[in-house]
Design an enzyme around this catalytic site. Structure first.
Site, PDB file in Angstrom:
ATOM      1  N   ASP A 101       3.383  26.411  -0.664  1.00  0.00           N
ATOM      2  CA  ASP A 101       1.933  26.588  -0.603  1.00  0.00           C
ATOM      3  C   ASP A 101       1.397  26.669  -2.020  1.00  0.00           C
ATOM      4  OD1 ASP A 101      -0.573  26.841   0.541  1.00  0.00           O
ATOM      5  OD2 ASP A 101      -0.173  28.744   1.537  1.00  0.00           O
ATOM      6  N   ASP A 102       0.098  26.476  -2.163  1.00  0.00           N
ATOM      7  CA  ASP A 102      -0.513  26.557  -3.483  1.00  0.00           C
ATOM      8  C   ASP A 102      -0.601  27.994  -3.973  1.00  0.00           C
ATOM      9  OD1 ASP A 102      -2.474  27.290  -1.620  1.00  0.00           O
ATOM     10  OD2 ASP A 102      -4.050  26.040  -2.487  1.00  0.00           O
ATOM     11  N   ASP A 105      -1.990  34.999  -1.323  1.00  0.00           N
ATOM     12  CA  ASP A 105      -3.045  35.956  -1.649  1.00  0.00           C
ATOM     13  C   ASP A 105      -2.663  37.321  -1.090  1.00  0.00           C
ATOM     14  OD1 ASP A 105      -5.443  37.448  -1.856  1.00  0.00           O
ATOM     15  OD2 ASP A 105      -6.669  35.653  -1.705  1.00  0.00           O
TER      16      ASP A 105
END
Length: 167
Positions: A101-102, A105
Protein backbone atom coordinates in the site's frame (compact mmCIF):
# COMPACT_ATOMS: atom_id res chain seq x y z
CA UNK A 1 -6.38 22.55 11.58
CA UNK A 2 -6.59 25.23 8.96
CA UNK A 3 -9.64 27.41 8.33
CA UNK A 4 -11.11 24.58 6.29
CA UNK A 5 -11.88 21.95 8.96
CA UNK A 6 -11.34 19.15 6.44
CA UNK A 7 -7.72 19.99 5.64
CA UNK A 8 -4.89 19.09 8.01
CA UNK A 9 -2.37 21.67 9.15
CA UNK A 10 0.68 19.76 7.90
CA UNK A 11 0.93 18.87 4.23
CA UNK A 12 3.48 16.58 2.60
CA UNK A 13 3.26 16.86 -1.21
CA UNK A 14 5.03 14.07 -3.06
CA UNK A 15 6.09 14.44 -6.70
CA UNK A 16 6.09 11.58 -9.20
CA UNK A 17 9.90 11.52 -9.13
CA UNK A 18 10.03 11.35 -5.34
CA UNK A 19 7.33 8.70 -5.19
CA UNK A 20 9.16 6.56 -7.75
CA UNK A 21 12.40 6.87 -5.76
CA UNK A 22 10.58 5.96 -2.53
CA UNK A 23 8.93 2.93 -4.18
CA UNK A 24 12.31 1.74 -5.46
CA UNK A 25 13.72 2.22 -1.95
CA UNK A 26 10.89 0.03 -0.68
CA UNK A 27 11.82 -2.61 -3.26
CA UNK A 28 15.46 -2.47 -2.09
CA UNK A 29 14.33 -3.11 1.48
CA UNK A 30 12.10 -5.97 0.38
CA UNK A 31 14.76 -7.60 -1.80
CA UNK A 32 16.24 -9.51 1.13
CA UNK A 33 12.81 -10.64 2.34
CA UNK A 34 10.61 -13.31 0.77
CA UNK A 35 10.96 -14.63 -1.87
CA UNK A 36 7.58 -13.30 -2.96
CA UNK A 37 5.75 -14.78 -5.92
CA UNK A 38 2.59 -12.68 -5.66
CA UNK A 39 1.62 -9.17 -4.61
CA UNK A 40 -1.71 -7.98 -3.27
CA UNK A 41 -2.16 -4.25 -3.86
CA UNK A 42 -4.48 -2.42 -1.49
CA UNK A 43 -6.39 -0.17 -3.88
CA UNK A 44 -6.33 2.42 -4.92
CA UNK A 45 -3.21 3.81 -3.29
CA UNK A 46 -1.27 0.55 -3.50
CA UNK A 47 -1.58 0.18 -7.29
CA UNK A 48 1.36 2.36 -8.34
CA UNK A 49 3.81 1.15 -5.67
CA UNK A 50 2.80 -2.46 -6.38
CA UNK A 51 3.64 -2.06 -10.06
CA UNK A 52 7.03 -0.56 -9.26
CA UNK A 53 7.87 -3.14 -6.58
CA UNK A 54 6.70 -5.98 -8.86
CA UNK A 55 8.98 -4.77 -11.63
CA UNK A 56 11.97 -4.41 -9.33
CA UNK A 57 11.49 -7.80 -7.65
CA UNK A 58 10.41 -9.72 -10.76
CA UNK A 59 6.95 -10.58 -9.41
CA UNK A 60 4.39 -11.31 -12.15
CA UNK A 61 1.22 -12.05 -10.16
CA UNK A 62 -0.58 -8.99 -8.80
CA UNK A 63 -4.03 -9.11 -7.26
CA UNK A 64 -5.99 -6.38 -5.51
CA UNK A 65 -8.17 -5.86 -2.51
CA UNK A 66 -10.27 -2.71 -2.68
CA UNK A 67 -10.95 -1.18 0.71
CA UNK A 68 -12.66 2.19 1.12
CA UNK A 69 -11.26 3.87 4.20
CA UNK A 70 -11.16 7.60 3.40
CA UNK A 71 -13.69 10.24 2.47
CA UNK A 72 -13.42 14.05 2.43
CA UNK A 73 -9.83 14.11 3.77
CA UNK A 74 -10.58 11.93 6.80
CA UNK A 75 -10.52 8.28 7.73
CA UNK A 76 -13.95 6.65 7.81
CA UNK A 77 -15.26 4.84 10.89
CA UNK A 78 -16.25 1.68 9.02
CA UNK A 79 -14.22 0.06 6.28
CA UNK A 80 -15.93 -1.21 3.16
CA UNK A 81 -14.40 -4.06 1.12
CA UNK A 82 -15.48 -3.48 -2.50
CA UNK A 83 -13.32 -6.28 -3.97
CA UNK A 84 -11.73 -9.10 -2.03
CA UNK A 85 -8.59 -11.14 -2.67
CA UNK A 86 -8.83 -13.96 -5.22
CA UNK A 87 -9.41 -17.22 -3.33
CA UNK A 88 -6.75 -19.09 -5.36
CA UNK A 89 -4.20 -16.52 -4.28
CA UNK A 90 -5.40 -16.55 -0.68
CA UNK A 91 -4.83 -20.33 -0.63
CA UNK A 92 -1.08 -19.91 -1.37
CA UNK A 93 1.63 -20.02 1.25
CA UNK A 94 1.16 -16.62 2.94
CA UNK A 95 4.93 -16.16 3.30
CA UNK A 96 5.13 -15.95 -0.51
CA UNK A 97 2.62 -13.07 -0.64
CA UNK A 98 3.56 -9.42 -0.38
CA UNK A 99 0.85 -6.89 0.49
CA UNK A 100 1.62 -3.35 -0.73
CA UNK A 101 0.00 0.00 0.00
CA UNK A 102 1.07 3.61 -0.36
CA UNK A 103 0.45 4.53 3.27
CA UNK A 104 -0.53 3.09 6.62
CA UNK A 105 -2.39 5.71 8.68
CA UNK A 106 -4.35 4.35 11.65
CA UNK A 107 -3.68 0.74 10.67
CA UNK A 108 -7.36 -0.22 10.29
CA UNK A 109 -7.06 -1.17 6.61
CA UNK A 110 -3.79 -3.02 7.19
CA UNK A 111 -5.36 -4.95 10.06
CA UNK A 112 -8.34 -5.95 7.90
CA UNK A 113 -6.08 -7.19 5.09
CA UNK A 114 -3.81 -9.03 7.56
CA UNK A 115 -6.87 -10.92 8.84
CA UNK A 116 -7.48 -12.14 5.29
CA UNK A 117 -3.82 -13.05 4.68
CA UNK A 118 -2.26 -13.91 8.05
CA UNK A 119 1.46 -14.47 7.69
CA UNK A 120 1.85 -12.36 4.53
CA UNK A 121 4.44 -9.56 4.49
CA UNK A 122 2.88 -6.08 4.53
CA UNK A 123 4.87 -3.16 3.10
CA UNK A 124 4.02 0.51 2.66
CA UNK A 125 5.91 3.42 1.24
CA UNK A 126 4.90 5.77 4.06
CA UNK A 127 3.85 5.05 7.66
CA UNK A 128 2.23 7.09 10.40
CA UNK A 129 2.87 6.19 14.06
CA UNK A 130 -0.59 4.74 14.79
CA UNK A 131 -0.43 2.30 11.90
CA UNK A 132 3.28 1.52 11.90
CA UNK A 133 2.95 -1.60 14.14
CA UNK A 134 0.83 -3.23 11.41
CA UNK A 135 3.60 -2.90 8.80
CA UNK A 136 6.60 -5.18 8.32
CA UNK A 137 8.52 -2.85 5.98
CA UNK A 138 8.19 0.85 5.14
CA UNK A 139 10.40 3.63 3.81
CA UNK A 140 9.44 6.93 5.45
CA UNK A 141 7.57 7.80 8.62
CA UNK A 142 5.46 10.97 8.77
CA UNK A 143 3.65 12.46 11.75
CA UNK A 144 0.07 11.40 12.44
CA UNK A 145 -1.26 14.91 11.75
CA UNK A 146 0.31 15.15 8.28
CA UNK A 147 -1.72 14.69 5.10
CA UNK A 148 0.26 13.19 2.23
CA UNK A 149 -0.65 14.58 -1.18
CA UNK A 150 0.26 11.87 -3.67
CA UNK A 151 1.25 12.80 -7.23
CA UNK A 152 -2.04 11.53 -8.66
CA UNK A 153 -3.85 14.03 -6.37
CA UNK A 154 -1.84 17.05 -7.53
CA UNK A 155 -1.73 19.34 -10.52
CA UNK A 156 0.96 21.77 -11.55
CA UNK A 157 0.36 25.22 -10.10
CA UNK A 158 2.22 28.03 -8.38
CA UNK A 159 3.01 27.38 -4.73
CA UNK A 160 3.63 30.42 -2.52
CA UNK A 161 6.77 30.43 -0.36
CA UNK A 162 6.40 29.19 3.21
CA UNK A 163 7.20 32.63 4.64
CA UNK A 164 4.87 34.44 2.29
CA UNK A 165 5.41 36.67 -0.74
CA UNK A 166 8.06 38.91 0.85
CA UNK A 167 10.31 36.01 1.92
Amino acid sequence: MTNDARLPEKAFPVSWDQFHRDCRALAWRLNGQGPFDAIVAITRGGLVPSAIVARELGVRIIDTISVVSYGEFKQLENLDVLKDIDQHLAARDPKSILIVDDLVDTGKTAQLVRQRLPGAHLATVYAKPMGRPQVDTYVTEVSQDTWIYFPWDLGYSFQPPIRGPGG
